[in-house]
Design a protein around this motif. Structure first.
Motif, PDB file in Angstrom:
ATOM      1  N   GLU A 111       4.608   4.230 -10.530  1.00  0.00           N
ATOM      2  CA  GLU A 111       5.395   5.384 -10.974  1.00  0.00           C
ATOM      3  C   GLU A 111       4.630   6.688 -10.718  1.00  0.00           C
ATOM      4  OE1 GLU A 111       8.606   7.448 -12.419  1.00  0.00           O
ATOM      5  OE2 GLU A 111       8.506   5.263 -12.116  1.00  0.00           O
ATOM      6  N   ALA A 112       3.325   6.678 -10.974  1.00  0.00           N
ATOM      7  CA  ALA A 112       2.504   7.870 -10.740  1.00  0.00           C
ATOM      8  C   ALA A 112       2.497   8.239  -9.256  1.00  0.00           C
ATOM      9  CB  ALA A 112       1.085   7.640 -11.243  1.00  0.00           C
ATOM     10  N   LEU A 113       2.386   7.255  -8.393  1.00  0.00           N
ATOM     11  CA  LEU A 113       2.401   7.520  -6.953  1.00  0.00           C
ATOM     12  C   LEU A 113       3.773   8.025  -6.507  1.00  0.00           C
ATOM     13  CD1 LEU A 113       0.414   4.356  -5.803  1.00  0.00           C
ATOM     14  CD2 LEU A 113      -0.417   6.716  -5.773  1.00  0.00           C
ATOM     15  N   TYR A 114       4.814   7.431  -7.063  1.00  0.00           N
ATOM     16  CA  TYR A 114       6.173   7.858  -6.725  1.00  0.00           C
ATOM     17  C   TYR A 114       6.397   9.318  -7.119  1.00  0.00           C
ATOM     18  CZ  TYR A 114      11.238   8.316  -7.130  1.00  0.00           C
ATOM     19  OH  TYR A 114      12.536   8.768  -7.021  1.00  0.00           O
ATOM     20  N   ARG A 115       5.910   9.694  -8.297  1.00  0.00           N
ATOM     21  CA  ARG A 115       6.127  11.064  -8.780  1.00  0.00           C
ATOM     22  C   ARG A 115       5.287  12.093  -8.027  1.00  0.00           C
ATOM     23  NH1 ARG A 115       6.829  10.843 -15.385  1.00  0.00           N
ATOM     24  NH2 ARG A 115       8.176   8.995 -15.466  1.00  0.00           N
ATOM     25  N   GLN A 116       4.298  11.630  -7.288  1.00  0.00           N
ATOM     26  CA  GLN A 116       3.530  12.541  -6.441  1.00  0.00           C
ATOM     27  C   GLN A 116       4.177  12.720  -5.071  1.00  0.00           C
ATOM     28  OE1 GLN A 116      -0.944  12.063  -6.508  1.00  0.00           O
ATOM     29  NE2 GLN A 116      -0.404  10.235  -7.671  1.00  0.00           N
ATOM     30  N   ASP A 117       5.314  12.050  -4.865  1.00  0.00           N
ATOM     31  CA  ASP A 117       5.959  12.040  -3.541  1.00  0.00           C
ATOM     32  C   ASP A 117       5.011  11.518  -2.475  1.00  0.00           C
ATOM     33  OD1 ASP A 117       8.384  13.114  -4.495  1.00  0.00           O
ATOM     34  OD2 ASP A 117       7.565  15.139  -4.406  1.00  0.00           O
ATOM     35  N   ASP A 118       4.184  10.557  -2.885  1.00  0.00           N
ATOM     36  CA  ASP A 118       3.208   9.969  -1.962  1.00  0.00           C
ATOM     37  C   ASP A 118       3.780   8.659  -1.428  1.00  0.00           C
ATOM     38  OD1 ASP A 118       1.023   9.075  -0.580  1.00  0.00           O
ATOM     39  OD2 ASP A 118      -0.314   8.912  -2.317  1.00  0.00           O
ATOM     40  N   LYS A 120       3.503   7.167   1.467  1.00  0.00           N
ATOM     41  CA  LYS A 120       2.543   6.294   2.143  1.00  0.00           C
ATOM     42  C   LYS A 120       1.640   5.597   1.125  1.00  0.00           C
ATOM     43  CE  LYS A 120      -1.029   6.053   5.715  1.00  0.00           C
ATOM     44  NZ  LYS A 120      -1.878   5.167   4.899  1.00  0.00           N
ATOM     45  N   GLY A 121       1.119   6.359   0.162  1.00  0.00           N
ATOM     46  CA  GLY A 121       0.266   5.755  -0.854  1.00  0.00           C
ATOM     47  C   GLY A 121       1.004   4.696  -1.645  1.00  0.00           C
ATOM     48  N   LEU A 122       2.279   4.961  -1.951  1.00  0.00           N
ATOM     49  CA  LEU A 122       3.090   3.994  -2.692  1.00  0.00           C
ATOM     50  C   LEU A 122       3.331   2.747  -1.852  1.00  0.00           C
ATOM     51  CD1 LEU A 122       4.757   3.274  -5.180  1.00  0.00           C
ATOM     52  CD2 LEU A 122       6.683   4.534  -4.167  1.00  0.00           C
ATOM     53  N   HIS A 123       3.700   2.937  -0.586  1.00  0.00           N
ATOM     54  CA  HIS A 123       3.902   1.798   0.321  1.00  0.00           C
ATOM     55  C   HIS A 123       2.637   0.941   0.393  1.00  0.00           C
ATOM     56  CE1 HIS A 123       7.672   1.398   2.522  1.00  0.00           C
ATOM     57  NE2 HIS A 123       7.816   2.710   2.481  1.00  0.00           N
ATOM     58  N   ASP A 124       1.513   1.595   0.595  1.00  0.00           N
ATOM     59  CA  ASP A 124       0.253   0.867   0.748  1.00  0.00           C
ATOM     60  C   ASP A 124      -0.081   0.092  -0.524  1.00  0.00           C
ATOM     61  OD1 ASP A 124       0.055   1.911   3.272  1.00  0.00           O
ATOM     62  OD2 ASP A 124      -1.468   3.416   2.759  1.00  0.00           O
ATOM     63  N   PHE A 125       0.100   0.730  -1.669  1.00  0.00           N
ATOM     64  CA  PHE A 125      -0.206   0.081  -2.946  1.00  0.00           C
ATOM     65  C   PHE A 125       0.681  -1.137  -3.168  1.00  0.00           C
ATOM     66  CE2 PHE A 125       0.915  -0.169  -7.545  1.00  0.00           C
ATOM     67  CZ  PHE A 125      -0.293  -0.686  -8.001  1.00  0.00           C
ATOM     68  N   LYS A 144      11.960  -2.575  -6.187  1.00  0.00           N
ATOM     69  CA  LYS A 144      12.520  -1.484  -6.991  1.00  0.00           C
ATOM     70  C   LYS A 144      12.066  -0.118  -6.496  1.00  0.00           C
ATOM     71  CE  LYS A 144      13.160  -4.063 -11.296  1.00  0.00           C
ATOM     72  NZ  LYS A 144      12.756  -4.203 -12.720  1.00  0.00           N
ATOM     73  N   PHE A 145      10.789   0.000  -6.165  1.00  0.00           N
ATOM     74  CA  PHE A 145      10.301   1.305  -5.733  1.00  0.00           C
ATOM     75  C   PHE A 145      10.715   1.628  -4.307  1.00  0.00           C
ATOM     76  CE2 PHE A 145       7.762   1.058  -9.560  1.00  0.00           C
ATOM     77  CZ  PHE A 145       7.733   2.388  -9.968  1.00  0.00           C
ATOM     78  N   LEU A 146      10.830   0.621  -3.453  1.00  0.00           N
ATOM     79  CA  LEU A 146      11.341   0.882  -2.108  1.00  0.00           C
ATOM     80  C   LEU A 146      12.793   1.348  -2.185  1.00  0.00           C
ATOM     81  CD1 LEU A 146       9.821  -1.999   0.064  1.00  0.00           C
ATOM     82  CD2 LEU A 146       9.026   0.364  -0.186  1.00  0.00           C
ATOM     83  N   THR A 147      13.529   0.809  -3.134  1.00  0.00           N
ATOM     84  CA  THR A 147      14.901   1.275  -3.346  1.00  0.00           C
ATOM     85  C   THR A 147      14.905   2.743  -3.724  1.00  0.00           C
ATOM     86  OG1 THR A 147      15.624  -0.931  -4.069  1.00  0.00           O
ATOM     87  CG2 THR A 147      17.006   0.941  -4.701  1.00  0.00           C
ATOM     88  N   ARG A 148      13.989   3.121  -4.600  1.00  0.00           N
ATOM     89  CA  ARG A 148      13.959   4.497  -5.102  1.00  0.00           C
ATOM     90  C   ARG A 148      13.581   5.507  -4.024  1.00  0.00           C
ATOM     91  NH1 ARG A 148      10.736   4.335 -10.773  1.00  0.00           N
ATOM     92  NH2 ARG A 148      11.192   6.599 -10.676  1.00  0.00           N
ATOM     93  N   ILE A 149      12.782   5.075  -3.043  1.00  0.00           N
ATOM     94  CA  ILE A 149      12.415   6.013  -1.977  1.00  0.00           C
ATOM     95  C   ILE A 149      13.341   5.882  -0.763  1.00  0.00           C
ATOM     96  CG2 ILE A 149      10.003   6.098  -2.708  1.00  0.00           C
ATOM     97  CD1 ILE A 149       9.274   4.306  -0.373  1.00  0.00           C
ATOM     98  N   GLY A 150      14.379   5.061  -0.893  1.00  0.00           N
ATOM     99  CA  GLY A 150      15.389   4.967   0.155  1.00  0.00           C
ATOM    100  C   GLY A 150      15.102   3.991   1.269  1.00  0.00           C
ATOM    101  N   ASP A 151      14.088   3.136   1.111  1.00  0.00           N
ATOM    102  CA  ASP A 151      13.778   2.135   2.135  1.00  0.00           C
ATOM    103  C   ASP A 151      14.567   0.866   1.812  1.00  0.00           C
ATOM    104  OD1 ASP A 151      12.765   0.364   3.957  1.00  0.00           O
ATOM    105  OD2 ASP A 151      10.667   0.574   3.371  1.00  0.00           O
ATOM    106  N   HIS A 152      15.842   0.887   2.124  1.00  0.00           N
ATOM    107  CA  HIS A 152      16.722  -0.210   1.740  1.00  0.00           C
ATOM    108  C   HIS A 152      16.430  -1.498   2.500  1.00  0.00           C
ATOM    109  CE1 HIS A 152      19.807   3.001   0.262  1.00  0.00           C
ATOM    110  NE2 HIS A 152      18.802   2.829  -0.568  1.00  0.00           N
ATOM    111  N   ASP A 153      16.063  -1.389   3.763  1.00  0.00           N
ATOM    112  CA  ASP A 153      15.733  -2.597   4.528  1.00  0.00           C
ATOM    113  C   ASP A 153      14.503  -3.279   3.931  1.00  0.00           C
ATOM    114  OD1 ASP A 153      17.853  -2.239   6.250  1.00  0.00           O
ATOM    115  OD2 ASP A 153      16.683  -1.137   7.745  1.00  0.00           O
ATOM    116  N   GLY A 154      13.495  -2.486   3.611  1.00  0.00           N
ATOM    117  CA  GLY A 154      12.304  -3.051   2.991  1.00  0.00           C
ATOM    118  C   GLY A 154      12.606  -3.646   1.631  1.00  0.00           C
TER     119      GLY A 154
END
Length: 229
Positions: A111-118, A120-125, A144-154
Motif C-alpha cells: 500500500e505504501a508503494l502504491y501510494r507513492q505512485d511507484d 516499478k517498485g510495487l511490481h518488483d516487490f 489485487k494491486f495489479l488490478t489497482r494500477i490497471g495491469d489487468h493482464d498481470g
C-alpha cells in the motif's frame, strides 16, 4: 578463614544486584508489551496522535521491535507519508519474514508503494514475494494491486495462480476473482468464477444471489458448467 568474609559479602551484594537487574528487565519487558498494546488500541480507535507517542516509546527502548515498526508504518500511511511508511514497514518485514504476521506487514508495504505512485517498485516487490514464496496469499496480493494500477493482464495471471495454490475447499480466491472480472465488465468470466465457488459450496447465499442476478439458474446442473477461467 576471616579473609573470605569480604569476598563473600561482595559476592552476596553482586548476586543481589544481578537479581534486581533481572527483575527490572522483566518489568521493562512487560511495560513495553503494555505500551505496544496501548498503541494498538489507539490505532483501532483512530487516535493516531496517542498511537504515535506510544510507538515512539517502544522504539526508544527497542528499535528492532517489529510490531512497533509495523504500527509506525500504519501511522505514516494515515499521515499521508507513504515514503516514511515504507521505510518502517521494510524494517518490520525483514524482522518478521517467515511468520504469519508478515502478510499484514507486506500488505501495508504494498500500500505504501502504491501510494507513492511507484509502479516499478510495487511490481518488483510483488513479483519478488511470489517468486520467493509461491504462496497463495502473495499471489492474491499481487493480483489485487495489479488490478489497482490497471495491469489487468498481470492480475488475471496472478488470480489464477492464487486459485491454484489456495486450499481447494475455500471459495475465497474464486469470489475475489469474480469481483475482479466484474470490475472490468467481463460477465462471462465473472459467472465462471462464481460457478467455481458454487461447486465448492452451493449453500452460500451471497454467491447464489450474485449468480441469479447475472441470469444464472442456480441448481444441481450448475456443477456441469465450464471450469474457472
Amino acid at each position: 578463614m576471616s579473609w573470605m568474609t569480604p569476598l563473600s559479602s561482595w559476592s552476596a551484594r553482586w548476586v543481589g544486584l544481578l537479581l534486581v537487574a533481572c527483575l527490572l528487565s522483566t518489568v521493562g519487558c512487560e511495560s513495553v508489551g503494555f505500551v505496544r498494546r496501548d498503541a494498538e488500541d489507539a490505532i483501532e480507535r483512530g487516535d493516531w496522535q496517542r498511537a504515535e507517542m506510544r510507538v515512539n516509546e517502544v522504539l526508544a527502548i527497542d528499535p528492532s521491535d517489529w510490531k512497533a515498526l509495523y504500527y509506525r508504518g500504519l501511522i505514516r500511511l494515515e499521515q499521508k507519508r507513504p515514503a516514511d511508511a515504507a521505510i518502517a514497514l521494510e524494517r518490520s518485514l525483514a524482522l518478521r519474514e517467515g511468520y504469519p504476521e508478515a502478510d499484514d506487514v507486506a500488505d501495508a508495504l504494498a500500500e505504501a508503494l502504491y501510494r507513492q505512485d511507484d509502479a516499478k517498485g510495487l511490481h518488483d516487490f510483488l513479483s519478488r514475494r511470489t517468486r520467493e514464496s509461491g504462496r497463495a496469499a502473495d499471489f492474491m496480493r499481487q493480483a489485487k494491486f495489479l488490478t489497482r494500477i490497471g495491469d489487468h493482464d498481470g492480475a488475471k495471471v496472478a488470480y489464477r495462480k492464487a486459485v491454484h495454490f489456495w486450499p481447494s475447499n475455500d471459495v475465497t480466491p474464486h469470489v475475489e476473482m469474480a469481483d475482479f472480472y466484474e470490475s472490468i465488465g467481463d460477465k462471462k468470466n465473472t459467472i465462471a468464477a462464481l460457478t467455481a465457488a458454487y461447486r465448492i459450496n452451493p449453500n452460500i447465499p451471497r454467491i447464489n444471489n450474485r449468480l441469479r442476478a447475472l441470469g444464472v439458474i442456480v441448481g444441481p446442473t450448475l456443477a456441469q458448467t465450464p471450469e474457472t477461467p
